[in-house]
Design an enzyme around this catalytic site. Structure first.
Site, PDB file in Angstrom:
ATOM      1  N   ARG A   1       0.826  -1.232   0.000  1.00  0.00           N
ATOM      2  CA  ARG A   1       0.000   0.000   0.000  1.00  0.00           C
ATOM      3  C   ARG A   1       0.854   1.274   0.000  1.00  0.00           C
ATOM      4  NH1 ARG A   1      -2.422  -3.461  -1.236  1.00  0.00           N
ATOM      5  NH2 ARG A   1      -4.327  -4.355  -0.415  1.00  0.00           N
TER       6      ARG A   1
ATOM      7  N   SER B   1     -10.981  -0.287   3.409  1.00  0.00           N
ATOM      8  CA  SER B   1     -10.360  -0.537   4.721  1.00  0.00           C
ATOM      9  C   SER B   1      -9.758   0.756   5.246  1.00  0.00           C
ATOM     10  CB  SER B   1      -9.246  -1.579   4.593  1.00  0.00           C
ATOM     11  OG  SER B   1      -9.819  -2.812   4.252  1.00  0.00           O
TER      12      SER B   1
ATOM     13  N   GLU C   1      -4.900   3.710   6.230  1.00  0.00           N
ATOM     14  CA  GLU C   1      -4.746   3.492   4.782  1.00  0.00           C
ATOM     15  C   GLU C   1      -5.449   4.615   4.029  1.00  0.00           C
ATOM     16  OE1 GLU C   1      -5.465  -0.512   3.413  1.00  0.00           O
ATOM     17  OE2 GLU C   1      -6.005   0.183   1.414  1.00  0.00           O
TER      18      GLU C   1
HETATM   19  C1  LIG Z   1     -15.583  -0.469  -1.128  1.00  0.00           C
HETATM   20  C2  LIG Z   1     -14.089  -0.239  -1.304  1.00  0.00           C
HETATM   21  C3  LIG Z   1     -13.241  -1.334  -1.387  1.00  0.00           C
HETATM   22  C4  LIG Z   1     -11.863  -1.137  -1.541  1.00  0.00           C
HETATM   23  N1  LIG Z   1     -11.074  -2.241  -1.633  1.00  0.00           N
HETATM   24  C5  LIG Z   1      -9.736  -2.092  -1.815  1.00  0.00           C
HETATM   25  C6  LIG Z   1      -8.894  -3.237  -1.947  1.00  0.00           C
HETATM   26  O1  LIG Z   1      -9.335  -4.388  -1.929  1.00  0.00           O
HETATM   27  N2  LIG Z   1      -7.563  -3.029  -2.106  1.00  0.00           N
HETATM   28  C7  LIG Z   1      -7.019  -1.765  -2.171  1.00  0.00           C
HETATM   29  O2  LIG Z   1      -5.794  -1.643  -2.349  1.00  0.00           O
HETATM   30  N3  LIG Z   1      -7.798  -0.664  -2.040  1.00  0.00           N
HETATM   31  C8  LIG Z   1      -9.137  -0.788  -1.868  1.00  0.00           C
HETATM   32  N4  LIG Z   1      -9.939   0.316  -1.736  1.00  0.00           N
HETATM   33  C9  LIG Z   1      -9.338   1.660  -1.705  1.00  0.00           C
HETATM   34  C10 LIG Z   1      -9.319   2.406  -3.065  1.00  0.00           C
HETATM   35  O3  LIG Z   1     -10.287   1.873  -3.921  1.00  0.00           O
HETATM   36  C11 LIG Z   1      -7.957   2.343  -3.747  1.00  0.00           C
HETATM   37  O4  LIG Z   1      -7.010   2.948  -2.919  1.00  0.00           O
HETATM   38  C12 LIG Z   1      -7.960   3.027  -5.117  1.00  0.00           C
HETATM   39  O5  LIG Z   1      -6.864   2.526  -5.840  1.00  0.00           O
HETATM   40  C13 LIG Z   1      -7.892   4.561  -5.076  1.00  0.00           C
HETATM   41  O6  LIG Z   1      -8.066   5.069  -6.408  1.00  0.00           O
HETATM   42  P1  LIG Z   1      -8.768   6.498  -6.647  1.00  0.00           P
HETATM   43  O7  LIG Z   1      -8.706   6.805  -8.101  1.00  0.00           O
HETATM   44  O8  LIG Z   1     -10.114   6.516  -6.060  1.00  0.00           O
HETATM   45  O9  LIG Z   1      -7.772   7.453  -5.869  1.00  0.00           O
HETATM   46  P2  LIG Z   1      -8.161   8.708  -4.954  1.00  0.00           P
HETATM   47  O10 LIG Z   1      -8.867   8.235  -3.745  1.00  0.00           O
HETATM   48  O11 LIG Z   1      -8.823   9.738  -5.788  1.00  0.00           O
HETATM   49  O12 LIG Z   1      -6.700   9.221  -4.550  1.00  0.00           O
HETATM   50  C14 LIG Z   1      -5.879   8.415  -3.727  1.00  0.00           C
HETATM   51  C15 LIG Z   1      -4.473   9.044  -3.724  1.00  0.00           C
HETATM   52  O13 LIG Z   1      -3.895   8.939  -5.023  1.00  0.00           O
HETATM   53  C16 LIG Z   1      -3.541  10.236  -5.546  1.00  0.00           C
HETATM   54  N5  LIG Z   1      -3.814  10.155  -7.004  1.00  0.00           N
HETATM   55  C17 LIG Z   1      -4.925   9.698  -7.625  1.00  0.00           C
HETATM   56  N6  LIG Z   1      -4.742   9.717  -8.967  1.00  0.00           N
HETATM   57  C18 LIG Z   1      -3.498  10.192  -9.182  1.00  0.00           C
HETATM   58  C19 LIG Z   1      -2.705  10.433 -10.364  1.00  0.00           C
HETATM   59  N7  LIG Z   1      -3.166  10.217 -11.605  1.00  0.00           N
HETATM   60  N8  LIG Z   1      -1.442  10.936 -10.203  1.00  0.00           N
HETATM   61  C20 LIG Z   1      -0.943  11.173  -8.973  1.00  0.00           C
HETATM   62  N9  LIG Z   1      -1.640  10.955  -7.822  1.00  0.00           N
HETATM   63  C21 LIG Z   1      -2.898  10.479  -7.935  1.00  0.00           C
HETATM   64  C22 LIG Z   1      -4.407  11.229  -4.782  1.00  0.00           C
HETATM   65  O14 LIG Z   1      -3.787  12.492  -4.683  1.00  0.00           O
HETATM   66  C23 LIG Z   1      -4.481  10.544  -3.416  1.00  0.00           C
HETATM   67  O15 LIG Z   1      -3.311  10.810  -2.688  1.00  0.00           O
HETATM   68  C24 LIG Z   1     -11.326   0.170  -1.605  1.00  0.00           C
HETATM   69  C25 LIG Z   1     -12.189   1.279  -1.530  1.00  0.00           C
HETATM   70  C26 LIG Z   1     -13.559   1.079  -1.390  1.00  0.00           C
HETATM   71  C27 LIG Z   1     -14.475   2.277  -1.351  1.00  0.00           C
END
Ligand SMILES: Cc1cc2nc3c(=O)[nH]c(=O)nc-3n(C[C@H](O)[C@H](O)[C@H](O)COP(=O)(O)OP(=O)(O)OC[C@H]3O[C@@H](n4cnc5c(N)ncnc54)[C@H](O)[C@@H]3O)c2cc1C
Length: 317
Positions: free
Chosen positions: A170, A222, A300
């Protein structure tokens, strides 16, 4: 934002509430939100911001964020595309970081390519998944990445190899640098399409059983990371196990509560729920585990903005 007026296809929104752009459906205002969907748009936006010496922060689908009720005082660039932007050449896939991670996972299995089932059903974009090295079942997205295209402030693109990115559980260097990811290249292995699709269905079913449907119970997945193994040959211990032992499933503050089937997932139980409620509840959960096990859980979910009783590890204040 007049300096962005000649960029085709982007959307500039003024004084919007970030709750509309997070899966938690929480978060106060931000002065400007710029929506970009393609690497070309993102590149131009980054270059213009750099020319004008203005600060911004890039987000994806907002599925790993808890944004404070007061919101943030800077421009947010939302890099997200509901239409997958994926190119394939044999076993090599190049994808815009704005593409949904699950769209990429589906594309790969449909082409009979193995390696990305670990991001099946994970909300958010490929960019967000790279930042947090997302994954499940002991596998993470970084394991099949061959390069990540990073935008430097003048809008130039640098292709970085994974070994330069400090991928860990992570974690990647992007968590500390705030660099912008525009595209990602993967090298996958040939697999059997039918068994990959079968595996995908099994994963989706299992996720449906264990995780909340975030459209009904908004959350950010999580809340805490799993815990370092006690010995190198051991697996990480689920943070949810420790939280279950201290009765987190029965904890709630204001409109925030813990999902009944998962002791490590905080949900927005009703409309009155604030980001501060969620933050406060996470602190209670942290404290309960610390008091019983002398164990400090690591968050996380990423914080944006100010929270009462805050720590220093926010993305922006
Ligand atoms: C129901 C649910 C289940 C989940 N299950 C998992 C799981 O099984 N495993 C897991 O690892 N995670 C899980 N997650 C967490 C989440 O889905 C992941 O962390 C996901 O990869 C975040 O992507 P996002 O585009 O929503 O990022 P955001 O939440 O929009 O951003 C997260 C971080 O990334 C940065 N960021 C985003 N895009 C970019 C880019 N293009 N360039 C630079 N920085 C960027 C942002 O500034 C921020 O710091 C879950 C979430 C939910 C709601």
């Amino acid at each position: 934002m007049n300096f962005l007026s000649d960029i085709q296809g982007i959307h500039i929104k003024k004084n919007i509430l970030l709750l509309e752009y997070t899966i938690f459906q929480l978060g106060g205002p931000c002065p400007f939100l710029i929506e970009c969907a393609t690497p070309q748009q993102l590149k131009q936006v980054v270059a213009k911001f750099s020319e004008n010496k203005l600060f911004f922060i890039v987000v994806g689908e907002g599925s790993n964020l808890l944004v404070s009720d007061q919101g943030v005082d800077c421009t947010i660039v939302r890099y997200f595309s509901s239409k997958p932007q994926i190119e394939q050449e044999d076993n090599i896939i190049t994808v815009s970081a704005s593409t949904r991670a699950d769209d990429l996972a589906l594309f790969a299995v449909q082409k009979g390519l193995a390696g990305l089932n670990c991001i099946t059903g994970i909300p958010g974009t490929v960019g967000g998944a790279v930042v947090g090295n997302a994954g499940a079942f002991g596998k993470q997205i970084s394991e099949c990445i061959t390069s990540v295209s990073v935008l430097v402030p003048n809008g130039e693109v640098i292709d970085e190899e994974p070994r330069a990115l400090d991928f860990r559980y992570r974690f990647s260097r992007f968590k500390e640098t705030q660099e912008v990811i525009s595209e990602v290249k993967f090298s996958l292995s040939k697999g059997d399409r039918d068994s990959l699709l079968k595996k995908r269905d099994e994963i989706l079913l299992s996720r449906k059983d264990k995780h909340p449907d975030y459209r009904k119970d908004p959350c950010a997945g999580s809340f805490f990371k799993n815990v370092e193994p006690v010995a190198p040959e051991e697996k990480r211990q689920a943070a949810g196990w420790f939280l279950d032992q201290v009765g987190s499933k029965k904890m709630s503050i204001g409109g925030a509560g813990v999902f009944e089937k998962h002791a490590n997932i905080i949900i927005k139980k009703d409309k009155s729920c604030t980001a501060q409620d969620v933050y406060q509840l996470s602190r209670e959960m942290f404290k309960a585990v610390f008091d019983k096990f002398s164990l400090k859980l690591e968050r996380e979910v990423r914080l944006m903005g100010n929270f009462e009783g805050d720590t220093d590890d926010r993305i922006i204040r």
